[in-house]
Design a protein around this motif. Structure first.
Motif, mmCIF file in Angstrom:
data_model
loop_
_atom_site.group_PDB
_atom_site.id
_atom_site.type_symbol
_atom_site.label_atom_id
_atom_site.label_comp_id
_atom_site.label_asym_id
_atom_site.label_seq_id
_atom_site.Cartn_x
_atom_site.Cartn_y
_atom_site.Cartn_z
ATOM 1 N N ASN A 7 0.590 -1.277 0.049
ATOM 2 C CA ASN A 7 0.102 -0.065 0.137
ATOM 3 C C ASN A 7 1.053 1.161 0.081
ATOM 4 O OD1 ASN A 7 -2.482 -1.376 0.085
ATOM 5 N ND2 ASN A 7 -2.060 -1.539 2.462
ATOM 6 N N HIS A 8 2.134 1.191 0.454
ATOM 7 C CA HIS A 8 2.811 2.530 0.732
ATOM 8 C C HIS A 8 4.098 1.982 0.434
ATOM 9 C CE1 HIS A 8 -0.869 3.949 2.964
ATOM 10 N NE2 HIS A 8 -0.620 2.896 3.697
ATOM 11 N N ASN A 12 6.613 6.320 3.316
ATOM 12 C CA ASN A 12 5.084 6.548 3.946
ATOM 13 C C ASN A 12 4.788 5.541 5.165
ATOM 14 O OD1 ASN A 12 4.621 8.875 2.840
ATOM 15 N ND2 ASN A 12 2.786 8.395 1.981
ATOM 16 N N LEU A 16 3.571 6.840 8.661
ATOM 17 C CA LEU A 16 2.239 6.535 9.046
ATOM 18 C C LEU A 16 2.502 5.792 10.580
ATOM 19 C CD1 LEU A 16 0.280 5.010 6.195
ATOM 20 C CD2 LEU A 16 -0.214 7.247 7.423
ATOM 21 N N LEU A 60 1.349 13.172 9.242
ATOM 22 C CA LEU A 60 0.152 12.837 8.171
ATOM 23 C C LEU A 60 0.296 13.854 6.953
ATOM 24 C CD1 LEU A 60 -3.014 11.458 10.299
ATOM 25 C CD2 LEU A 60 -1.592 10.127 8.664
ATOM 26 N N VAL A 64 0.576 12.341 3.255
ATOM 27 C CA VAL A 64 -0.524 12.831 2.262
ATOM 28 C C VAL A 64 0.060 13.344 1.383
ATOM 29 C CG1 VAL A 64 -2.418 14.339 1.930
ATOM 30 C CG2 VAL A 64 -2.308 13.115 4.146
ATOM 31 N N ASP A 67 1.537 10.926 -1.098
ATOM 32 C CA ASP A 67 0.847 10.042 -1.574
ATOM 33 C C ASP A 67 -0.707 10.463 -1.530
ATOM 34 O OD1 ASP A 67 -0.757 7.855 -2.314
ATOM 35 O OD2 ASP A 67 -0.433 6.467 -0.610
ATOM 36 N N GLU A 69 -3.418 9.396 -2.659
ATOM 37 C CA GLU A 69 -4.485 8.388 -2.221
ATOM 38 C C GLU A 69 -4.838 8.258 -0.889
ATOM 39 O OE1 GLU A 69 -4.574 4.303 -3.481
ATOM 40 O OE2 GLU A 69 -3.800 4.691 -5.670
ATOM 41 N N LEU A 70 -3.932 8.832 0.130
ATOM 42 C CA LEU A 70 -4.549 9.072 1.384
ATOM 43 C C LEU A 70 -5.487 10.311 1.472
ATOM 44 C CD1 LEU A 70 -1.035 8.728 3.223
ATOM 45 C CD2 LEU A 70 -3.057 7.334 3.510
ATOM 46 N N ALA A 76 -7.256 10.152 6.275
ATOM 47 C CA ALA A 76 -6.386 9.158 6.573
ATOM 48 C C ALA A 76 -6.674 8.723 7.912
ATOM 49 C CB ALA A 76 -4.772 9.823 6.474
ATOM 50 N N ARG A 80 -9.081 4.743 7.610
ATOM 51 C CA ARG A 80 -8.363 3.552 7.455
ATOM 52 C C ARG A 80 -8.783 2.468 8.544
ATOM 53 N NH1 ARG A 80 -2.673 4.512 9.143
ATOM 54 N NH2 ARG A 80 -3.434 6.530 9.613
ATOM 55 N N HIS A 84 -4.920 -1.513 8.944
ATOM 56 C CA HIS A 84 -4.181 -0.304 8.305
ATOM 57 C C HIS A 84 -3.610 0.634 9.203
ATOM 58 C CE1 HIS A 84 -6.597 -1.963 4.751
ATOM 59 N NE2 HIS A 84 -5.299 -2.099 4.327
#
Lengths: 256, 189
Positions: A7-8, A12, A16, A60, A64, A67, A69-70, A76, A80, A84
């Motif tokens: 995923n990351h 990232n 996270l 975060l 973000v 990426d 997608e977050l 986020a 999640r 995740h």
């Protein structure tokens, strides 16, 4: 390789993990709101929580930025699922009594401070900036919780017994702080992440000295529970997130 | 609330109660740049009129929140103001950014407000003027040595920390044993 790596990217994943430690522990502290033993303690717990949320936001925001997608900081946090979330298991453990909360927080504070100190020299400028910002606040947290460990440990027979039991109970979660998986090792090699192999001995020295001063017995190392950093959590995280995320999920995009 | 009153031979609307915003600021109007491009120093001067929402006797410049003011005519907007949060989780950070933006707008300047994290804010950045204003409001400004801390009410050194966190994240709560009064101490970080 675990499921998270799909995923990351490594950085990232690391961001996270740092953010989720702050978020989850900060949320736990919020559960003391209106329940703390005295008003001053409540203010202190909530302010500590606020610091942690602010730090989570900084980590975060960077994640973000790297990426899309977050989506954003709120999404986020609120969208999640448990699997995740990448926080250390120690951060999600329930508050228990006041001694449990203090033991959990102090052991994490020492790790947090040492990790942030190392991250101040990170090869990644933004990571270094966030660490330098956070550490000023985290030193204060460590000082506060250390004082409480001393007061409870070297206090009455009852407070001594409670903080000793709290230390013994939480100890099964300390080993995870120093485990390093492929993500950590890759980033340590790149000079970006903190090397937990170095931090572990510093942590043990600091904690041993405090516990001795507090007339407490250093718990023996036994089985260490692992998995939080890879998204495998204890039962309590799901319950906490269900409550924390319910409003946002019922009203996506809600702001106040 | 507007009402009609006689004015010469006609009637005129006047404001009976001028609408005010309790925690907002319109101090930007004291300095007006409409129709001209101000010098960077003048913009600093204007920002020095924007109060911190939690300690309104101190400006955002005094606190060291405003880090840089830049003018680049080729960019849109032409002005950029860099700010830094005092504490990561300070709930006033977003409000301060909007207060700064609004004060500038009212004076006729469109600016981009950018939050920067490095170098990390330190309580040593509070100006001498800011420290004096704090003390005048019975908030003890940051000290290097906590043993040198004295009561802002009576000057006694017989003070005791009640709580490491006070009314806001940036302050701790103390009590003076000599005069029995509580007071806030702006934490050193």
């Amino acid at each position: 390789m675990n499921q998270i790596d799909k995923n990351h990217d490594a950085l990232n994943t690391y961001l996270l993990r740092m953010a989720d430690n702050d978020l989850v522990l900060g949320q736990r502290l919020c559960e003391w709101c209106a329940n703390a033993p005295v008003l001053e303690e409540e203010t202190a717990l909530m302010n500590t929580s606020l610091d942690l949320f602010g730090q989570a936001r900084n980590w975060l925001n960077y994640a973000v930025e790297r990426d899309a997608e977050l989506q954003d900081c709120d999404a986020a946090t609120m969208l999640r699922d448990e699997r995740h979330y990448l926080n250390l298991l120690i951060c999600e453990q329930p508050n228990g009594n006041f001694a449990d909360t203090i033991a959990r927080h102090y052991l994490f504070d020492v790790w947090h401070r040492l990790t942030l100190e190392a991250l101040c020299n990170s090869a990644d400028e933004t990571v270094a900036a966030i660490a330098a910002k956070s550490i000023l606040e985290v030193r204060y947290h460590e000082q506060r919780h250390r004082n409480w460990v001393l007061r409870l440990g070297d206090g009455t027979a009852e407070s001594h017994a409670k903080i000793q039991t709290a230390m013994d109970d939480i100890w099964t979660f300390v080993g995870e702080m120093f485990t390093q998986d492929a993500v950590d090792l890759q980033l340590v090699a790149a000079g970006i992440a903190a090397d937990q192999a170095v931090i572990e001995s510093q942590w043990r020295d600091t904690v041993a000295a405090t516990l001795a001063e507090a007339t407490l017995t250093l718990p023996a190392d036994g089985y260490h529970q692992l998995g939080g950093k890879q998204g495998e959590h204890t039962e309590s995280l799901g319950l906490m997130l269900a409550e924390m995320q319910s409003l946002y999920r019922a009203h996506p995009g809600a702001v106040w | 609330m507007r009402t009609l009153v006689p004015f010469g031979n006609s009637m005129k609307h006047i404001d009976l109660f001028t609408p005010i915003e309790l925690i907002g600021t319109d101090r930007g109007r004291e300095i007006d740049f409409h129709g001209r491009t101000p010098a960077v120093d003048e913009v600093w001067e204007l920002l020095d009129l924007v109060p911190d929402p939690e300690i309104p006797v101190v400006s955002v410049v005094d606190l060291g929140i405003v880090r840089d003011v830049r003018h680049a005519p080729e960019q849109q907007p032409e002005w950029q103001v860099d700010i830094t949060p005092t504490y990561s989780g300070c709930p006033a950070t977003d409000f301060i950014a909007s207060e700064i933006e609004r004060a500038l707008q009212r004076a006729g300047i469109a600016a981009k407000i950018k939050t920067v994290l490095a170098p990390a804010w330190s309580s040593t950045w509070i100006s001498a003027k800011g420290r004096k204003a704090m003390l005048d409001s019975n908030i003890v400004p940051p000290v290097h040595d906590l043993n040198s801390l004295t009561c802002p009410h009576c000057g006694s050194g017989d003070v005791h920390m009640k709580n490491q966190f006070g009314s806001t994240a940036c302050k701790a709560l103390y009590t003076c044993h000599a005069c029995a009064e509580p007071f806030d101490y702006f934490k050193t970080i």
